[in-house]
Scaffold this motif. Structure first.
Motif, mmCIF file in Angstrom:
data_model
loop_
_atom_site.group_PDB
_atom_site.id
_atom_site.type_symbol
_atom_site.label_atom_id
_atom_site.label_comp_id
_atom_site.label_asym_id
_atom_site.label_seq_id
_atom_site.Cartn_x
_atom_site.Cartn_y
_atom_site.Cartn_z
ATOM 1 N N THR A 195 0.714 -1.213 0.046
ATOM 2 C CA THR A 195 -0.041 -0.102 -0.109
ATOM 3 C C THR A 195 0.932 1.251 0.167
ATOM 4 O O THR A 195 1.891 1.338 0.761
ATOM 5 C CB THR A 195 -0.785 0.124 1.214
ATOM 6 N N ILE A 196 0.369 2.281 -0.784
ATOM 7 C CA ILE A 196 1.102 3.563 -0.693
ATOM 8 C C ILE A 196 0.540 4.586 -0.251
ATOM 9 O O ILE A 196 -0.781 4.744 -0.331
ATOM 10 C CB ILE A 196 1.312 3.857 -2.593
ATOM 11 N N GLU A 197 1.299 5.342 0.678
ATOM 12 C CA GLU A 197 0.786 6.311 1.379
ATOM 13 C C GLU A 197 1.590 7.648 1.278
ATOM 14 O O GLU A 197 2.878 7.473 1.523
ATOM 15 C CB GLU A 197 0.510 6.016 2.831
ATOM 16 N N GLU A 198 1.102 8.770 0.387
ATOM 17 C CA GLU A 198 1.791 9.921 0.089
ATOM 18 C C GLU A 198 1.217 11.202 0.299
ATOM 19 O O GLU A 198 -0.032 11.320 -0.047
ATOM 20 C CB GLU A 198 2.825 9.641 -1.182
ATOM 21 N N THR A 199 2.105 12.067 0.366
ATOM 22 C CA THR A 199 1.196 13.433 0.279
ATOM 23 C C THR A 199 1.569 13.985 -1.097
ATOM 24 O O THR A 199 2.617 14.085 -1.470
ATOM 25 C CB THR A 199 1.984 14.691 1.320
ATOM 26 N N THR A 200 0.646 14.567 -1.874
ATOM 27 C CA THR A 200 0.822 15.070 -3.098
ATOM 28 C C THR A 200 -0.010 16.245 -3.613
ATOM 29 O O THR A 200 -0.918 16.545 -2.656
ATOM 30 C CB THR A 200 0.175 14.036 -4.056
ATOM 31 N N PRO A 201 0.553 16.935 -4.255
ATOM 32 C CA PRO A 201 -0.065 18.604 -4.429
ATOM 33 C C PRO A 201 -1.213 18.286 -5.424
ATOM 34 O O PRO A 201 -1.604 17.443 -6.090
ATOM 35 C CB PRO A 201 0.942 19.310 -5.378
ATOM 36 N N VAL A 202 -2.176 19.286 -5.247
ATOM 37 C CA VAL A 202 -3.535 19.544 -5.983
ATOM 38 C C VAL A 202 -3.242 20.262 -7.112
ATOM 39 O O VAL A 202 -2.784 21.316 -7.183
ATOM 40 C CB VAL A 202 -4.731 19.853 -4.992
ATOM 41 N N LYS A 203 -3.849 19.710 -8.394
ATOM 42 C CA LYS A 203 -3.643 20.405 -9.506
ATOM 43 C C LYS A 203 -5.215 20.713 -9.919
ATOM 44 O O LYS A 203 -5.996 19.863 -9.962
ATOM 45 C CB LYS A 203 -2.998 19.733 -10.565
ATOM 46 N N LEU A 204 -5.227 21.985 -10.579
ATOM 47 C CA LEU A 204 -6.734 22.023 -11.303
ATOM 48 C C LEU A 204 -6.696 22.221 -12.555
ATOM 49 O O LEU A 204 -5.612 22.770 -13.318
ATOM 50 C CB LEU A 204 -7.079 23.594 -10.619
ATOM 51 N N VAL A 223 -2.903 10.936 0.235
ATOM 52 C CA VAL A 223 -3.541 9.955 -0.773
ATOM 53 C C VAL A 223 -2.866 8.434 -0.136
ATOM 54 O O VAL A 223 -1.933 8.173 0.115
ATOM 55 C CB VAL A 223 -3.343 10.028 -2.057
ATOM 56 N N LYS A 224 -3.963 7.516 0.133
ATOM 57 C CA LYS A 224 -3.419 6.203 0.333
ATOM 58 C C LYS A 224 -4.244 5.196 -0.791
ATOM 59 O O LYS A 224 -5.399 5.398 -1.106
ATOM 60 C CB LYS A 224 -4.140 5.758 1.739
ATOM 61 N N VAL A 225 -3.274 4.684 -1.502
ATOM 62 C CA VAL A 225 -3.589 3.602 -2.578
ATOM 63 C C VAL A 225 -3.402 2.221 -2.007
ATOM 64 O O VAL A 225 -2.108 1.731 -2.055
ATOM 65 C CB VAL A 225 -2.850 4.003 -3.760
ATOM 66 N N PRO A 226 -4.376 1.380 -1.819
ATOM 67 C CA PRO A 226 -4.097 -0.036 -1.585
ATOM 68 C C PRO A 226 -3.774 -0.674 -2.418
ATOM 69 O O PRO A 226 -4.335 -0.758 -3.700
ATOM 70 C CB PRO A 226 -5.699 -0.327 -1.019
ATOM 71 N N ILE A 227 -2.473 -1.436 -2.380
ATOM 72 C CA ILE A 227 -2.040 -2.468 -3.337
ATOM 73 C C ILE A 227 -2.220 -3.846 -2.802
ATOM 74 O O ILE A 227 -1.531 -4.132 -1.737
ATOM 75 C CB ILE A 227 -0.584 -2.041 -3.480
ATOM 76 N N THR A 228 -3.030 -4.628 -3.289
ATOM 77 C CA THR A 228 -3.287 -6.073 -2.543
ATOM 78 C C THR A 228 -2.608 -7.038 -3.155
ATOM 79 O O THR A 228 -2.526 -7.118 -4.612
ATOM 80 C CB THR A 228 -4.887 -6.068 -2.938
ATOM 81 N N SER A 229 -2.126 -7.845 -2.651
ATOM 82 C CA SER A 229 -1.281 -9.008 -2.727
ATOM 83 C C SER A 229 -2.219 -10.048 -3.500
ATOM 84 O O SER A 229 -3.475 -9.858 -3.238
ATOM 85 C CB SER A 229 -0.637 -9.803 -1.949
ATOM 86 N N PRO A 230 -1.704 -10.989 -4.154
ATOM 87 C CA PRO A 230 -2.839 -12.118 -4.605
ATOM 88 C C PRO A 230 -3.580 -12.746 -3.296
ATOM 89 O O PRO A 230 -3.184 -12.771 -2.333
ATOM 90 C CB PRO A 230 -1.968 -13.349 -5.269
ATOM 91 N N ASN A 231 -4.740 -13.009 -3.651
ATOM 92 C CA ASN A 231 -5.915 -13.467 -2.556
ATOM 93 C C ASN A 231 -7.029 -14.366 -3.398
ATOM 94 O O ASN A 231 -7.070 -14.483 -4.297
ATOM 95 C CB ASN A 231 -6.523 -12.343 -2.069
ATOM 96 N N ARG A 232 -7.287 -14.991 -2.280
ATOM 97 C CA ARG A 232 -8.475 -16.175 -2.439
ATOM 98 C C ARG A 232 -9.403 -16.311 -1.322
ATOM 99 O O ARG A 232 -9.191 -16.116 -0.317
ATOM 100 C CB ARG A 232 -7.750 -17.468 -2.612
ATOM 101 N N LEU A 233 -10.671 -16.399 -1.638
ATOM 102 C CA LEU A 233 -11.455 -16.670 -0.496
ATOM 103 C C LEU A 233 -11.781 -18.084 -0.287
ATOM 104 O O LEU A 233 -11.976 -19.034 -1.377
ATOM 105 C CB LEU A 233 -12.984 -16.224 -1.326
ATOM 106 N N VAL A 234 -11.792 -18.752 0.744
ATOM 107 C CA VAL A 234 -11.686 -19.960 1.170
ATOM 108 C C VAL A 234 -12.750 -20.231 2.289
ATOM 109 O O VAL A 234 -12.776 -19.204 3.249
ATOM 110 C CB VAL A 234 -10.306 -20.462 1.458
ATOM 111 N N PRO A 235 -13.340 -21.416 2.551
ATOM 112 C CA PRO A 235 -14.224 -21.657 3.775
ATOM 113 C C PRO A 235 -13.366 -21.457 5.152
ATOM 114 O O PRO A 235 -12.089 -21.864 5.058
ATOM 115 C CB PRO A 235 -14.772 -22.978 3.464
ATOM 116 N N ALA A 236 -13.958 -21.079 5.998
ATOM 117 C CA ALA A 236 -13.551 -21.430 7.377
ATOM 118 C C ALA A 236 -14.076 -22.434 8.157
ATOM 119 O O ALA A 236 -15.331 -22.577 7.947
ATOM 120 C CB ALA A 236 -13.755 -19.932 8.182
#
Length: 412
Positions: A195-204, A223-236
């Motif tokens: 995940t990327i977290e950074e402060t960035t300027p605003v442009k119009l 700005v926080k941009v989630p970067i998600t690793s490979p994933n899978r849904l499995v039963p519990a």
């Protein structure tokens, strides 16, 4: 050259010529100012090109939408004063004052200050046009543009960005604010594996994508941009240990949620088909209960979501129902073998099912499988355990747990 400056006579000669020049300049001005002087009385001039024009105005409430940027300043006076001005460059100002004016177009005389009093000043143009417009503040949502979204690490995905604050205020003249189409923040995710977290300027930008340079508050956003690793849904699942107290039966065990998401390398998550959320000790239960359990992270897995689940256990009083003449199946026999039970090949037994009244009410003989496994037995007579399969949360009691079995090899 160093020898010349070290020479006593050289320094004296240079000093003499400098003194002579200054004497001549001063006396030329004196002669020009005296009646009947030999020199003409016309003073020399000096011109300043592209002098910045300052506009004094109510900056809090108004914005300048049009004005003359630069003017020409002509100076006239004694040569000595002009020369001194060129050498010292005093802090002068050329300006117009519209602090007491409101919105609209105003034509004003250009003023000046801090020029030497010995010099006369003329400005071209003498009058200039200034247009004021009332300021306006408008709030715009910040749109996050992801750059190189297809260049994150293999198998990773880019999530929905989160921006804080979600809105910015743009303050400018009314017509300029009207040109703003969007406020943007840019984040480059090339090569990202987290995940990327950074402060960035605003442009119009306007509707044509042209950048606008207006006052924006705040100038930067988080700005926080989630970067998600490979994933899978499995039963519990939950592992039961122990036994309920006598007279009680489990009606239902439900895990909320029933599935969890595992994150990690592709090869590991593909081999993981279920996640065990932990042990449920039935010895500790005497009534229906909801238990919160922390989901352990399996080996090789980076994380599991959610991190906690609820295990809802419904307990009722135990009831029972009997089934007579239940057929016993044989599994694991070879094609060249015959299996008999006291001389019969189709044995039946009686069983008792125990569970909650609700589950037993729905139970039928078709839901029950009674069998013996002879896959590891050689020819001859054996005592084999009777096994029963049925719906979950129902336990079965067999009248005769062990039954005699004879395995006969065919000779033909």
């Amino acid at each position: 050259m160093d020898k010349l400056f070290n020479s006593h006579w050289f320094v004296k000669i240079i000093s003499f010529f400098i003194a002579l020049m200054l004497f001549t300049m001063v006396n030329m001005d004196n002669l020009a100012s005296q009646p009947g002087g030999v020199l003409p009385t016309i003073n020399p001039t000096y011109t300043l090109e592209d002098v910045e024009l300052t506009v004094l105005y109510d900056e809090e409430n108004y914005a300048i939408t049009d004005k003359t940027e630069h003017v020409q300043v002509n100076l006239r006076g004694p040569q000595a004063q002009l020369t001194l001005f060129q050498l010292t460059r005093p802090s002068y100002e050329v300006f117009v004052d519209v602090t007491d004016r409101g919105e609209g177009v105003h034509t004003l005389s250009v003023q000046h200050r801090n020029f030497p009093s010995e010099l006369s000043v003329s400005i071209v143009p003498q009058y200039v046009r200034v247009e004021l417009q009332e300021k306006q503040t408008v709030s715009f949502p910040v749109q996050v543009d992801i750059i190189n979204s297809n260049e994150v690490e293999e198998g990773y995905t880019v999530g929905t960005p989160i921006v804080s604050p979600i809105n910015v205020d743009v303050t400018a003249a009314r017509n300029l604010v009207g040109e703003v189409s969007v406020a943007k923040a840019f984040v480059d995710v090339a090569g990202a594996d987290r995940t990327i977290e950074e402060t960035t300027p605003v442009k119009l930008y306007d509707k044509d994508g042209k950048e606008l340079f207006l006052t924006v508050e705040p100038q930067v956003v988080d700005v926080k941009v989630p970067i998600t690793s490979p994933n899978r849904l499995v039963p519990a699942k939950v592992t039961r240990i122990g036994e309920l107290p006598e007279g009680l039966s489990i009606n239902n065990i439900k895990i909320e949620p029933e599935e969890v998401t595992i994150y990690g390398p592709n090869d590991i998550i593909e081999r993981t088909n279920v996640v065990d959320v932990g042990e449920l000790d039935l010895n500790e239960l005497t009534e229906s209960e909801t238990l919160e359990m922390t989901v352990p992270v399996p080996p090789g897995i980076e994380r599991v979501s959610p991190e906690k689940v609820n295990v809802v256990v419904t307990i009722d009083e135990e009831d029972s129902v009997d089934f007579e003449d239940v057929p016993v199946e044989t599994i694991g026999s070879q094609d060249d073998e015959d299996v008999t039970f006291n001389g019969t090949s189709n044995p039946t037994i009686s069983i008792r099912a125990k569970g909650s009244a609700e589950l037993l009410e729905r139970l039928s003989l078709a839901d029950i499988q009674v069998f013996v496994d002879v896959s590891d037995l050689a020819a001859g007579e054996h005592e084999v355990e009777v096994q029963v399969n049925g719906p979950p949360n129902i336990r079965f009691e067999v009248e005769d747990l062990m039954i005699p079995v004879e395995i006969i090899e065919r000779t033909d």
